[in-house]
Design a protein around this motif. Structure first.
Motif, PDB file in Angstrom:
ATOM      1  N   GLY A  58      48.908 -17.914  12.751  1.00 20.98           N
ATOM      2  CA  GLY A  58      49.837 -17.518  13.814  1.00 20.98           C
ATOM      3  C   GLY A  58      50.480 -18.694  14.528  1.00 20.98           C
ATOM      4  O   GLY A  58      51.587 -18.571  15.062  1.00 20.98           O
ATOM      5  N   THR A  59      49.786 -19.831  14.552  1.00 23.33           N
ATOM      6  CA  THR A  59      50.349 -21.024  15.192  1.00 23.33           C
ATOM      7  C   THR A  59      51.478 -21.588  14.332  1.00 23.33           C
ATOM      8  O   THR A  59      52.556 -21.921  14.845  1.00 23.33           O
ATOM      9  N   ASP A 162      55.844 -13.534  20.437  1.00 26.01           N
ATOM     10  CA  ASP A 162      54.532 -13.946  19.937  1.00 26.01           C
ATOM     11  C   ASP A 162      53.656 -12.692  19.913  1.00 26.01           C
ATOM     12  O   ASP A 162      53.030 -12.326  20.906  1.00 26.01           O
ATOM     13  N   ALA A 164      50.945 -12.208  18.157  1.00 26.64           N
ATOM     14  CA  ALA A 164      49.641 -12.515  17.543  1.00 26.64           C
ATOM     15  C   ALA A 164      48.597 -11.458  17.905  1.00 26.64           C
ATOM     16  O   ALA A 164      47.746 -11.108  17.103  1.00 26.64           O
ATOM     17  N   GLN A 165      48.695 -10.936  19.142  1.00 20.98           N
ATOM     18  CA  GLN A 165      47.758  -9.894  19.572  1.00 20.98           C
ATOM     19  C   GLN A 165      48.440  -8.530  19.614  1.00 20.98           C
ATOM     20  O   GLN A 165      47.825  -7.536  19.972  1.00 20.98           O
ATOM     21  N   SER A 186      49.476 -13.060  13.975  1.00 22.35           N
ATOM     22  CA  SER A 186      48.343 -13.811  13.426  1.00 22.35           C
ATOM     23  C   SER A 186      47.383 -12.830  12.785  1.00 22.35           C
ATOM     24  O   SER A 186      47.182 -11.724  13.288  1.00 22.35           O
ATOM     25  N   LYS A 191      41.914 -10.545  15.479  1.00 18.08           N
ATOM     26  CA  LYS A 191      43.162  -9.933  15.982  1.00 18.08           C
ATOM     27  C   LYS A 191      43.210  -8.454  15.563  1.00 18.08           C
ATOM     28  O   LYS A 191      42.435  -8.033  14.703  1.00 18.08           O
TER      29      LYS A 191
HETATM   30  C1  LIG Z   1      45.693 -16.142  18.243  1.00 16.98           C
HETATM   31  C2  LIG Z   1      46.954 -16.437  18.904  1.00 16.98           C
HETATM   32  C3  LIG Z   1      47.880 -17.366  18.383  1.00 16.98           C
HETATM   33  C4  LIG Z   1      47.561 -18.256  17.218  1.00 16.98           C
HETATM   34  O1  LIG Z   1      47.192 -17.628  16.033  1.00 16.98           O
HETATM   35  P1  LIG Z   1      46.298 -18.430  14.963  1.00 16.98           P
HETATM   36  O2  LIG Z   1      46.379 -17.581  13.745  1.00 16.98           O
HETATM   37  O3  LIG Z   1      44.927 -18.555  15.519  1.00 16.98           O
HETATM   38  O4  LIG Z   1      46.943 -19.757  14.743  1.00 16.98           O
HETATM   39  C5  LIG Z   1      49.086 -17.526  19.027  1.00 16.98           C
HETATM   40  N1  LIG Z   1      49.390 -16.832  20.130  1.00 16.98           N
HETATM   41  C6  LIG Z   1      48.544 -15.944  20.677  1.00 16.98           C
HETATM   42  C7  LIG Z   1      48.945 -15.195  21.906  1.00 16.98           C
HETATM   43  C8  LIG Z   1      47.289 -15.722  20.092  1.00 16.98           C
HETATM   44  O5  LIG Z   1      46.443 -14.857  20.650  1.00 16.98           O
END
Ligand SMILES: *Cc1c(COP(=O)(O)O)cnc(C)c1O
Length: 375
Positions: A58-59, A162, A164-165, A186, A191
């Motif tokens: 996710g990064t 973003d 990711a969550q 991510s 997640k």
């Molecule tokens: C987990 C997360 C990321 C990064 O994801 P990774 O796969 O761990 O690199 C970025 N933004 C948020 C808000 C996250 O919770």
């Protein structure tokens, strides 16, 4: 009790996951291939966007998004002050500056009024060029995109979601990971949709950005990997992770997203008179990446966490430190007191066990322990 029980989930999906992994091993095609393409198709379909481009985490997804939007030194991105470190990290990593913005007390997400104020302040100072807004769907709840999109348009800024969550969230039937010019997610194991290692993805409706992202995730490839037309990265999702994610996505669609919301309802009913429970605005659906309550103050929160620990109930503090207080961001620090909501949340939030396989008995045990402590 587990905070997020990945073992029960594996047991429930074991036959399909094992068969998928075994298939990849038999084929011995570990990078790219049909499973990765199929997963990208399914993810795009689920989110309701034209293109999904998978990547290593996710990064990286956020970094690739900033590259695609041609984010440069001297430019800034507006980032919520209350989020996981990555959201701000990628901005500094790309050579620009993160400008932190306070969040909304109820939704934990970026506060649109504070966002507009921050944009005007940067414009007035004239040192940085405002370029990007990175909104985060914290704890599974989509940010207020109606207001944020208006602001992005008004000030001619790009929007990155973003997610990711946030994967699986919704606003009035429109799915998370479809709100940004580019949206990211991510597949970190914990997640809402997690794989068995690292993984991530980008989503966009724009053909030009999708084409650029396909190139830049594989060394800036042109017609092939050995024809390199730009500087890129090596950021791919491997076939074994795709084999894990395909059956997990199906379970997520079929029942897991519903199950986490049912579990949240069990907590809500039991806890609403004792603590501040998470609020889901009308028309919104959360994928419940976390179930986060708020206590009166830091002492009460910390004592409750200890008390739960003694009862063998895991809980987590997401997040103990606001972005603007992170040592890594000290050069951008704007000092204490500028983010009262974010600071207060860091002192008072506590996330309780939450996952699709949590039982009503589990919820009862956790809620009873919280209530007993507060009484
Ligand atoms: C987990 C997360 C990321 C990064 O994801 P990774 O796969 O761990 O690199 C970025 N933004 C948020 C808000 C996250 O919770």
């Amino acid at each position: 009790m587990q905070f997020r029980d990945l073992k029960i989930q594996y047991r429930a999906l074991k036959a399909e996951i094992d068969a998928g992994i075994s298939d990849v091993l038999e084929q011995s095609s570990f990078i790219g291939g049909r499973k990765v393409e199929l997963l990208e198709e399914r993810l795009a379909e689920y989110a309701g966007v034209r293109h999904c481009i998978s990547c290593a985490n996710g990064t990286d997804a956020l970094t690739l998004a900033l590259m695609a939007l041609d984010f440069q030194a001297g430019e800034c991105a507006f980032v919520p002050d209350f989020t996981f470190f990555s959201t701000g990290e990628v901005v500094a990593y790309a050579g620009g500056e993160p400008v932190f913005v306070d969040v909304d007390e109820k939704t934990f997400n970026i506060n649109p009024a504070a966002l507009e104020k921050a944009i005007l302040k940067v414009k007035e100072e004239g040192r940085l060029i405002p370029k990007v807004i990175i909104a985060v769907d914290l704890f599974g709840l989509p940010a207020d995109y109606e207001a944020i999109c208006k602001i992005a348009k008004k000030y001619d800024l790009c929007l990155i979601e973003d997610g990711a969550q946030g994967f699986g969230g919704e606003i009035n039937g429109k799915r998370a990971c479809s709100f940004g010019d580019i949206s990211t997610t991510s597949f970190f194991p914990a997640k809402p949709l997690g794989c068995y290692g690292d993984g991530g993805a980008l989503f966009t409706d724009r053909d030009d950005l999708a084409e650029y992202l396909h190139s830049v995730r594989v060394h800036g490839k042109g017609t092939n990997k050995y024809d390199n037309v730009r500087i890129g990265m090596n950021s791919r999702l491997d076939a074994i992770q795709a084999a894990v994610l395909l059956p997990k996505l199906k379970a997520f669609e079929d029942y897991e997203r519903e199950a986490v919301n049912r579990a949240a309802g069990w907590y809500d009913a039991r806890l609403k008179d004792y603590v501040t429970i998470p609020e889901i605005p009308a028309g919104f659906v959360s994928s419940r990446a976390q179930y986060t309550i708020r206590l009166k103050n830091e002492t009460e929160r910390d004592r409750l966490q200890n008390c739960l620990k003694e009862a063998d109930i895991p809980s987590m503090i997401y997040y103990p430190k606001p972005m603007h207080s992170q040592a890594a961001f000290r050069t951008y620090s704007v000092g204490k007191g500028s983010f009262p909501v974010s600071e207060r949340l860091c002192q008072t939030v506590l996330s309780l066990p939450m996952h699709p396989y949590l039982t009503e008995d589990d919820a009862e045990v956790v809620a009873d322990a919280v209530i007993k402590f507060l009484k």
